[in-house]
Design a protein around this motif. Structure first.
Motif, PDB file in Angstrom:
ATOM      1  N   ALA A 103      42.503  33.669  35.484  1.00  0.00           N
ATOM      2  CA  ALA A 103      40.977  34.927  35.712  1.00  0.00           C
ATOM      3  C   ALA A 103      41.288  34.764  36.995  1.00  0.00           C
ATOM      4  O   ALA A 103      40.941  35.424  37.478  1.00  0.00           O
ATOM      5  N   ASP A 104      41.595  33.164  37.676  1.00  0.00           N
ATOM      6  CA  ASP A 104      41.163  33.143  39.042  1.00  0.00           C
ATOM      7  C   ASP A 104      42.927  33.798  39.619  1.00  0.00           C
ATOM      8  O   ASP A 104      42.439  34.542  40.622  1.00  0.00           O
ATOM      9  N   VAL A 105      43.919  33.640  38.847  1.00  0.00           N
ATOM     10  CA  VAL A 105      44.683  33.914  40.132  1.00  0.00           C
ATOM     11  C   VAL A 105      44.427  35.967  39.110  1.00  0.00           C
ATOM     12  O   VAL A 105      45.753  36.544  40.394  1.00  0.00           O
ATOM     13  N   LEU A 106      44.530  36.166  38.616  1.00  0.00           N
ATOM     14  CA  LEU A 106      44.423  37.874  38.081  1.00  0.00           C
ATOM     15  C   LEU A 106      43.549  38.266  39.279  1.00  0.00           C
ATOM     16  O   LEU A 106      43.811  39.330  39.346  1.00  0.00           O
ATOM     17  N   TYR A 107      42.509  37.964  39.672  1.00  0.00           N
ATOM     18  CA  TYR A 107      41.137  38.568  40.272  1.00  0.00           C
ATOM     19  C   TYR A 107      42.054  38.211  41.829  1.00  0.00           C
ATOM     20  O   TYR A 107      41.732  39.354  42.653  1.00  0.00           O
ATOM     21  N   ASP A 108      42.647  37.038  42.474  1.00  0.00           N
ATOM     22  CA  ASP A 108      43.274  37.397  43.630  1.00  0.00           C
ATOM     23  C   ASP A 108      44.276  38.534  43.961  1.00  0.00           C
ATOM     24  O   ASP A 108      44.546  38.770  44.467  1.00  0.00           O
ATOM     25  N   LEU A 109      45.209  38.287  42.485  1.00  0.00           N
ATOM     26  CA  LEU A 109      46.217  39.457  42.416  1.00  0.00           C
ATOM     27  C   LEU A 109      45.817  41.045  42.388  1.00  0.00           C
ATOM     28  O   LEU A 109      46.305  41.730  43.212  1.00  0.00           O
ATOM     29  N   ALA A 110      44.623  41.086  41.729  1.00  0.00           N
ATOM     30  CA  ALA A 110      43.501  42.225  41.688  1.00  0.00           C
ATOM     31  C   ALA A 110      43.003  42.937  43.066  1.00  0.00           C
ATOM     32  O   ALA A 110      42.867  44.274  43.309  1.00  0.00           O
ATOM     33  N   GLU A 111      42.479  42.370  44.106  1.00  0.00           N
ATOM     34  CA  GLU A 111      42.218  41.677  45.186  1.00  0.00           C
ATOM     35  C   GLU A 111      43.144  42.244  46.419  1.00  0.00           C
ATOM     36  O   GLU A 111      42.734  43.439  46.880  1.00  0.00           O
ATOM     37  N   GLU A 112      44.514  41.526  45.870  1.00  0.00           N
ATOM     38  CA  GLU A 112      45.517  41.821  47.412  1.00  0.00           C
ATOM     39  C   GLU A 112      46.231  43.472  46.412  1.00  0.00           C
ATOM     40  O   GLU A 112      46.575  44.373  47.557  1.00  0.00           O
ATOM     41  N   ALA A 113      46.330  44.091  45.607  1.00  0.00           N
ATOM     42  CA  ALA A 113      46.639  45.180  45.158  1.00  0.00           C
ATOM     43  C   ALA A 113      45.389  46.324  44.881  1.00  0.00           C
ATOM     44  O   ALA A 113      45.834  47.599  44.514  1.00  0.00           O
ATOM     45  N   ASP A 114      43.774  46.021  45.237  1.00  0.00           N
ATOM     46  CA  ASP A 114      42.948  46.835  45.202  1.00  0.00           C
ATOM     47  C   ASP A 114      43.658  47.335  44.030  1.00  0.00           C
ATOM     48  O   ASP A 114      43.119  48.797  43.736  1.00  0.00           O
ATOM     49  N   ASP A 115      43.745  46.333  42.838  1.00  0.00           N
ATOM     50  CA  ASP A 115      43.247  46.672  41.566  1.00  0.00           C
ATOM     51  C   ASP A 115      42.471  46.711  40.741  1.00  0.00           C
ATOM     52  O   ASP A 115      42.315  46.337  40.116  1.00  0.00           O
ATOM     53  N   ALA A 116      41.700  48.310  40.836  1.00  0.00           N
ATOM     54  CA  ALA A 116      40.505  48.178  39.910  1.00  0.00           C
ATOM     55  C   ALA A 116      40.374  47.838  38.238  1.00  0.00           C
ATOM     56  O   ALA A 116      39.441  47.143  37.828  1.00  0.00           O
ATOM     57  N   ASP A 117      41.383  48.371  37.727  1.00  0.00           N
ATOM     58  CA  ASP A 117      41.748  47.840  36.619  1.00  0.00           C
ATOM     59  C   ASP A 117      41.713  46.828  36.172  1.00  0.00           C
ATOM     60  O   ASP A 117      40.836  45.974  35.026  1.00  0.00           O
ATOM     61  N   SER A 118      42.149  45.483  36.982  1.00  0.00           N
ATOM     62  CA  SER A 118      42.430  44.269  36.171  1.00  0.00           C
ATOM     63  C   SER A 118      41.234  43.658  37.135  1.00  0.00           C
ATOM     64  O   SER A 118      40.593  42.679  36.814  1.00  0.00           O
ATOM     65  N   ARG A 119      40.611  43.857  37.754  1.00  0.00           N
ATOM     66  CA  ARG A 119      39.284  43.412  38.868  1.00  0.00           C
ATOM     67  C   ARG A 119      38.366  43.788  37.034  1.00  0.00           C
ATOM     68  O   ARG A 119      37.280  43.120  37.123  1.00  0.00           O
ATOM     69  N   ALA A 120      38.244  44.887  36.844  1.00  0.00           N
ATOM     70  CA  ALA A 120      37.140  45.390  35.319  1.00  0.00           C
ATOM     71  C   ALA A 120      37.676  44.809  34.299  1.00  0.00           C
ATOM     72  O   ALA A 120      36.839  43.229  33.491  1.00  0.00           O
ATOM     73  N   GLU A 121      38.772  43.575  34.528  1.00  0.00           N
ATOM     74  CA  GLU A 121      39.560  43.151  32.929  1.00  0.00           C
ATOM     75  C   GLU A 121      39.128  41.719  33.505  1.00  0.00           C
ATOM     76  O   GLU A 121      38.809  40.856  32.688  1.00  0.00           O
ATOM     77  N   VAL A 122      38.723  41.030  34.226  1.00  0.00           N
ATOM     78  CA  VAL A 122      38.743  39.835  35.496  1.00  0.00           C
ATOM     79  C   VAL A 122      37.259  39.806  34.478  1.00  0.00           C
ATOM     80  O   VAL A 122      36.758  38.529  34.111  1.00  0.00           O
TER      81      VAL A 122
END
Length: 393
Positions: A103-122
């Motif tokens: 979850a920590d890794v996915l959140y970093d990637l979501a922030e870098e890509a400004d990916d709202a869907d991935s952030r919601a998944e986290v």
């Protein structure tokens, strides 16, 4: 009789709802939540002592691989069951750590890509992780000398006549349903039916590790307030039932009971309303003469099986006598005259709907759900409350 030299290591593995904790939402600081969860899990990992658990698993695996293991079926079942429990404990902690890291890794990637869907998944994953980590945290509070044992639970009707007998049967169903919800095996060892309805008493075993530590907070007097279904005038009735929770005796306890200290009586088993369910004298009642403790078992088909089950219950009761003596001595040393109290929970069905724990203050407004086995909230609150009382003492 021997006494455990040290407390059993705590284990964090029964489901409890989190309480008093926030859960992630769309406006939460995910980075702070991730760090908070990681710190909490790290403290749990330290208490659980994963290296020790892995070492224990290795030793049990060696014992389980012995060629003559199944020459002693009872010992083999004990070893394989304990191995399975330890392996599950290790896997549970490791899986939570892996999920938290992912979850920590996915959140970093979501922030870098400004990916709202991935952030919601986290954020959804954090909600699940918070609940499961809170469950583990509650279970690390179970560190008493017998907490890791299986449990023997006895329910008895008390004041209130037929309503009390009916209430005792309601509690029996409640605990069996609770165990069923969690997938814990149970075995009813003895049931004494009341004449009109319900039961006078019943004893059952919950066959999972830490059942005793978990259910021990349920011990005490339970109170029911309702319109009596047995009163033709429809009056409100208050009735009581008692719950006793004991740890199951293990071979290492060495609770020796000389033959000259017991009296064994046999009789015919009976069902509800006195209906005969056995045509032979297979039921067994054992009286421990020095203490006056009486136990019985009638649910097995043979007298030998009933005697073995009754002896196991008697050993558990004698172990509890020893535990209470030890606790009394510790309380005297601490100059603690306080008690957790006897009456511990009220179930009100009329004139309003509520179940309330009188020790912790935990309450719910849906008695039917509680009586259907939804008692995890009460158990978690009870464990936390008990630890706070021990800290004060």
């Amino acid at each position: 009789m021997s006494t455990p030299t040290k407390a059993s290591p705590p284990s964090p593995f029964v489901g409890f709802p989190h309480e008093g904790r926030r859960v992630p939402s769309l406006d939460v600081d995910v980075s702070a939540e991730l760090k908070d969860l990681s710190d909490t899990l790290a403290s749990i990992e330290a208490v659980v002592d994963l290296p020790s658990l892995r070492n224990q698993a290795g030793q049990l695996e060696q014992q389980a691989s012995a060629p003559d293991l199944w020459n002693d079926v009872e010992n083999a079942q004990r070893i394989t069951s304990k191995l399975s429990n330890v392996q599950n404990d290790i896997r549970r902690v490791e899986d939570l750590r892996r999920r938290l890291d992912d979850a920590d890794v996915l959140y970093d990637l979501a922030e870098e890509a400004d990916d709202a869907d991935s952030r919601a998944e986290v954020e959804r994953e954090l909600t699940s992780l918070r609940t499961e980590i809170d469950e583990l945290e509650v279970r690390t509070l179970l560190s008493g000398g017998y907490d890791s044992r299986e449990a023997l639970v006895t329910i008895r009707s008390e004041a209130g006549g037929v309503d009390a007998a009916d209430f005792a049967e309601m509690l029996l169903r409640m605990y069996l349903r609770w165990a069923e919800r969690h997938g814990y095996p149970t075995e009813v060892l003895d049931t004494s039916y009341a004449e009109e309805a319900g039961i006078k008493s019943a004893t059952f075993q919950v066959k999972t590790s830490y059942a005793y530590g978990t259910l021990s907070v349920e011990q005490g007097t339970h109170r029911l307030v309702r319109i009596s279904p047995f009163d033709n005038q429809g009056r409100r009735q208050t009735s009581f039932a008692g719950v006793e929770v004991l740890p199951v005796v293990e071979q290492s306890d060495h609770v020796e009971i000389p033959d000259d200290e017991i009296r064994v009586d046999v009789y015919r088993s009976s069902g509800p309303g006195g209906q005969g369910v056995n045509t032979t004298d297979s039921a067994v009642r054992i009286t421990h003469l020095p203490t006056g403790i009486v136990v019985s078992c009638q649910n097995e088909r043979s007298q030998i099986q009933n005697r073995a089950s009754a002896m196991a219950v008697l050993q558990a009761k004698l172990l509890e006598v020893r535990r209470q003596e030890e606790q009394a001595a510790m309380n005297a040393l601490k100059d603690s005259g306080s008690s957790w109290g006897n009456q511990m929970r009220s179930y009100v069905l009329h004139p309003y709907q509520m179940v309330k724990d009188l020790r912790t203050g935990h309450e719910v407004g849906n008695p039917q759900a509680v009586l259907d086995g939804d008692i995890d909230g009460f158990i978690a609150a009870g464990i936390r409350w008990r630890r706070s009382q021990e800290a004060v003492a």
